[in-house]
Design a protein around this motif. Structure first.
Motif, PDB file in Angstrom:
ATOM      1  N   ALA A   1       0.828  -1.208   0.000  1.00 35.80           N
ATOM      2  CA  ALA A   1       0.000   0.000   0.000  1.00 35.80           C
ATOM      3  C   ALA A   1       0.863   1.259   0.000  1.00 35.80           C
ATOM      4  O   ALA A   1       0.545   2.237  -0.683  1.00 35.80           O
ATOM      5  CB  ALA A   1      -0.937  -0.008   1.201  1.00 35.80           C
ATOM      6  N   GLY A   2       1.956   1.241   0.743  1.00 35.87           N
ATOM      7  CA  GLY A   2       2.858   2.394   0.774  1.00 35.87           C
ATOM      8  C   GLY A   2       3.520   2.654  -0.564  1.00 35.87           C
ATOM      9  O   GLY A   2       3.632   3.797  -1.010  1.00 35.87           O
ATOM     10  N   VAL A   3       3.957   1.591  -1.225  1.00 39.97           N
ATOM     11  CA  VAL A   3       4.583   1.740  -2.552  1.00 39.97           C
ATOM     12  C   VAL A   3       3.556   2.241  -3.569  1.00 39.97           C
ATOM     13  O   VAL A   3       3.850   3.144  -4.365  1.00 39.97           O
ATOM     14  CB  VAL A   3       5.227   0.404  -3.000  1.00 39.97           C
ATOM     15  N   LEU A   4       2.345   1.683  -3.533  1.00 40.15           N
ATOM     16  CA  LEU A   4       1.296   2.141  -4.448  1.00 40.15           C
ATOM     17  C   LEU A   4       0.932   3.601  -4.186  1.00 40.15           C
ATOM     18  O   LEU A   4       0.769   4.385  -5.128  1.00 40.15           O
ATOM     19  CB  LEU A   4       0.051   1.261  -4.324  1.00 40.15           C
ATOM     20  N   PHE A   5       0.799   3.988  -2.925  1.00 42.38           N
ATOM     21  CA  PHE A   5       0.500   5.374  -2.587  1.00 42.38           C
ATOM     22  C   PHE A   5       1.583   6.304  -3.108  1.00 42.38           C
ATOM     23  O   PHE A   5       1.290   7.346  -3.699  1.00 42.38           O
ATOM     24  CB  PHE A   5       0.341   5.548  -1.075  1.00 42.38           C
ATOM     25  N   THR A   6       2.830   5.924  -2.901  1.00 39.41           N
ATOM     26  CA  THR A   6       3.942   6.759  -3.353  1.00 39.41           C
ATOM     27  C   THR A   6       3.950   6.895  -4.874  1.00 39.41           C
ATOM     28  O   THR A   6       4.143   7.996  -5.401  1.00 39.41           O
ATOM     29  CB  THR A   6       5.283   6.175  -2.867  1.00 39.41           C
ATOM     30  N   ALA A   7       3.718   5.789  -5.588  1.00 37.28           N
ATOM     31  CA  ALA A   7       3.689   5.838  -7.048  1.00 37.28           C
ATOM     32  C   ALA A   7       2.546   6.721  -7.553  1.00 37.28           C
ATOM     33  O   ALA A   7       2.740   7.536  -8.470  1.00 37.28           O
ATOM     34  CB  ALA A   7       3.553   4.426  -7.610  1.00 37.28           C
ATOM     35  N   ILE A   8       1.370   6.589  -6.954  1.00 31.61           N
ATOM     36  CA  ILE A   8       0.231   7.412  -7.365  1.00 31.61           C
ATOM     37  C   ILE A   8       0.479   8.879  -7.035  1.00 31.61           C
ATOM     38  O   ILE A   8       0.161   9.771  -7.831  1.00 31.61           O
ATOM     39  CB  ILE A   8      -1.067   6.893  -6.706  1.00 31.61           C
ATOM     40  N   PHE A   9       1.072   9.145  -5.895  1.00 25.19           N
ATOM     41  CA  PHE A   9       1.379  10.517  -5.496  1.00 25.19           C
ATOM     42  C   PHE A   9       2.372  11.165  -6.466  1.00 25.19           C
ATOM     43  O   PHE A   9       2.163  12.292  -6.929  1.00 25.19           O
ATOM     44  CB  PHE A   9       1.928  10.536  -4.071  1.00 25.19           C
ATOM     45  N   VAL A  10       3.440  10.452  -6.795  1.00 25.76           N
ATOM     46  CA  VAL A  10       4.445  10.984  -7.721  1.00 25.76           C
ATOM     47  C   VAL A  10       3.834  11.170  -9.108  1.00 25.76           C
ATOM     48  O   VAL A  10       4.067  12.192  -9.765  1.00 25.76           O
ATOM     49  CB  VAL A  10       5.688  10.066  -7.764  1.00 25.76           C
ATOM     50  N   ALA A  11       3.045  10.222  -9.577  1.00 26.33           N
ATOM     51  CA  ALA A  11       2.393  10.356 -10.877  1.00 26.33           C
ATOM     52  C   ALA A  11       1.456  11.569 -10.888  1.00 26.33           C
ATOM     53  O   ALA A  11       1.403  12.309 -11.877  1.00 26.33           O
ATOM     54  CB  ALA A  11       1.623   9.085 -11.227  1.00 26.33           C
ATOM     55  N   GLY A  12       0.754  11.786  -9.795  1.00 29.80           N
ATOM     56  CA  GLY A  12      -0.123  12.949  -9.692  1.00 29.80           C
ATOM     57  C   GLY A  12       0.655  14.245  -9.752  1.00 29.80           C
ATOM     58  O   GLY A  12       0.229  15.204 -10.417  1.00 29.80           O
ATOM     59  N   LEU A  13       1.791  14.293  -9.080  1.00 25.08           N
ATOM     60  CA  LEU A  13       2.630  15.493  -9.144  1.00 25.08           C
ATOM     61  C   LEU A  13       3.139  15.739 -10.559  1.00 25.08           C
ATOM     62  O   LEU A  13       3.171  16.886 -11.031  1.00 25.08           O
ATOM     63  CB  LEU A  13       3.813  15.364  -8.185  1.00 25.08           C
ATOM     64  N   ILE A  14       3.532  14.676 -11.242  1.00 19.98           N
ATOM     65  CA  ILE A  14       4.014  14.818 -12.620  1.00 19.98           C
ATOM     66  C   ILE A  14       2.911  15.362 -13.514  1.00 19.98           C
ATOM     67  O   ILE A  14       3.147  16.259 -14.334  1.00 19.98           O
ATOM     68  CB  ILE A  14       4.566  13.474 -13.135  1.00 19.98           C
ATOM     69  N   VAL A  15       1.702  14.848 -13.360  1.00 20.78           N
ATOM     70  CA  VAL A  15       0.575  15.320 -14.178  1.00 20.78           C
ATOM     71  C   VAL A  15       0.297  16.788 -13.902  1.00 20.78           C
ATOM     72  O   VAL A  15       0.097  17.577 -14.838  1.00 20.78           O
ATOM     73  CB  VAL A  15      -0.680  14.457 -13.921  1.00 20.78           C
ATOM     74  N   VAL A  16       0.288  17.180 -12.641  1.00 14.99           N
ATOM     75  CA  VAL A  16       0.021  18.582 -12.293  1.00 14.99           C
ATOM     76  C   VAL A  16       1.093  19.496 -12.872  1.00 14.99           C
ATOM     77  O   VAL A  16       0.796  20.538 -13.450  1.00 14.99           O
ATOM     78  CB  VAL A  16      -0.085  18.759 -10.752  1.00 14.99           C
ATOM     79  N   VAL A  17       2.348  19.118 -12.760  1.00 15.79           N
ATOM     80  CA  VAL A  17       3.439  19.933 -13.295  1.00 15.79           C
ATOM     81  C   VAL A  17       3.321  20.032 -14.811  1.00 15.79           C
ATOM     82  O   VAL A  17       3.498  21.117 -15.390  1.00 15.79           O
ATOM     83  CB  VAL A  17       4.809  19.367 -12.871  1.00 15.79           C
ATOM     84  N   GLN A  18       3.017  18.938 -15.470  1.00 15.50           N
ATOM     85  CA  GLN A  18       2.858  18.969 -16.932  1.00 15.50           C
ATOM     86  C   GLN A  18       1.710  19.889 -17.340  1.00 15.50           C
ATOM     87  O   GLN A  18       1.820  20.609 -18.333  1.00 15.50           O
ATOM     88  CB  GLN A  18       2.631  17.558 -17.487  1.00 15.50           C
ATOM     89  N   LEU A  19       0.611  19.855 -16.602  1.00 19.81           N
ATOM     90  CA  LEU A  19      -0.518  20.735 -16.907  1.00 19.81           C
ATOM     91  C   LEU A  19      -0.153  22.198 -16.699  1.00 19.81           C
ATOM     92  O   LEU A  19      -0.539  23.057 -17.505  1.00 19.81           O
ATOM     93  CB  LEU A  19      -1.723  20.368 -16.046  1.00 19.81           C
ATOM     94  N   VAL A  20       0.578  22.498 -15.652  1.00 24.84           N
ATOM     95  CA  VAL A  20       0.986  23.881 -15.381  1.00 24.84           C
ATOM     96  C   VAL A  20       1.948  24.351 -16.462  1.00 24.84           C
ATOM     97  O   VAL A  20       1.817  25.487 -16.970  1.00 24.84           O
ATOM     98  CB  VAL A  20       1.618  24.001 -13.981  1.00 24.84           C
ATOM     99  N   ILE A  21       2.893  23.536 -16.847  1.00 27.44           N
ATOM    100  CA  ILE A  21       3.862  23.911 -17.883  1.00 27.44           C
ATOM    101  C   ILE A  21       3.169  24.089 -19.234  1.00 27.44           C
ATOM    102  O   ILE A  21       3.477  25.018 -19.982  1.00 27.44           O
ATOM    103  CB  ILE A  21       4.988  22.854 -17.982  1.00 27.44           C
ATOM    104  N   ALA A  22       2.206  23.249 -19.549  1.00 30.15           N
ATOM    105  CA  ALA A  22       1.513  23.339 -20.828  1.00 30.15           C
ATOM    106  C   ALA A  22       0.640  24.592 -20.924  1.00 30.15           C
ATOM    107  O   ALA A  22       0.410  25.101 -22.020  1.00 30.15           O
ATOM    108  CB  ALA A  22       0.622  22.101 -21.022  1.00 30.15           C
ATOM    109  N   ASN A  23       0.187  25.118 -19.814  1.00 31.82           N
ATOM    110  CA  ASN A  23      -0.676  26.296 -19.820  1.00 31.82           C
ATOM    111  C   ASN A  23       0.087  27.603 -19.784  1.00 31.82           C
ATOM    112  O   ASN A  23      -0.520  28.662 -19.759  1.00 31.82           O
ATOM    113  CB  ASN A  23      -1.657  26.249 -18.646  1.00 31.82           C
ATOM    114  N   GLN A  24       1.396  27.581 -19.789  1.00 29.09           N
ATOM    115  CA  GLN A  24       2.167  28.815 -19.760  1.00 29.09           C
ATOM    116  C   GLN A  24       2.441  29.350 -21.121  1.00 29.09           C
ATOM    117  O   GLN A  24       2.645  28.845 -22.098  1.00 29.09           O
ATOM    118  CB  GLN A  24       3.471  28.634 -19.014  1.00 29.09           C
TER     119      GLN A  24
END
Length: 76
Positions: free
Chosen positions: A53-76
């Protein structure tokens, strides 16, 4: 003596449910887990559900951060 019987109950097949594991992982990630809950987690049958569960949480958290950063960069 109560702690011994609780530990024995956990070893005799009292497996934590998926909801309890998710709550423990999230509380541990945020840093608000109670001492009583931590002791219950450490006295559980096997550490593998918490590790997975900890590994899955960490992977989902990191993937979520990557998606958010990509969305912010794409909107600039």
């Amino acid at each position: 003596m109560t702690n011994v019987s609780e530990t024995e109950n956990n070893k005799n097949g009292n497996k934590p449910g998926i909801l309890k594991i998710m709550q423990s992982v999230l509380a541990g990630a945020i840093g608000v887990q109670s001492n009583r809950r931590r002791e219950e987690d450490f006295s559980s049958h096997s550490p593998w559900p918490y590790i997975i569960a900890g590994v899955l949480f960490t992977a989902i958290f990191v993937a979520g951060l990557i998606v958010v950063v990509q969305l912010v960069i794409a909107n600039q």
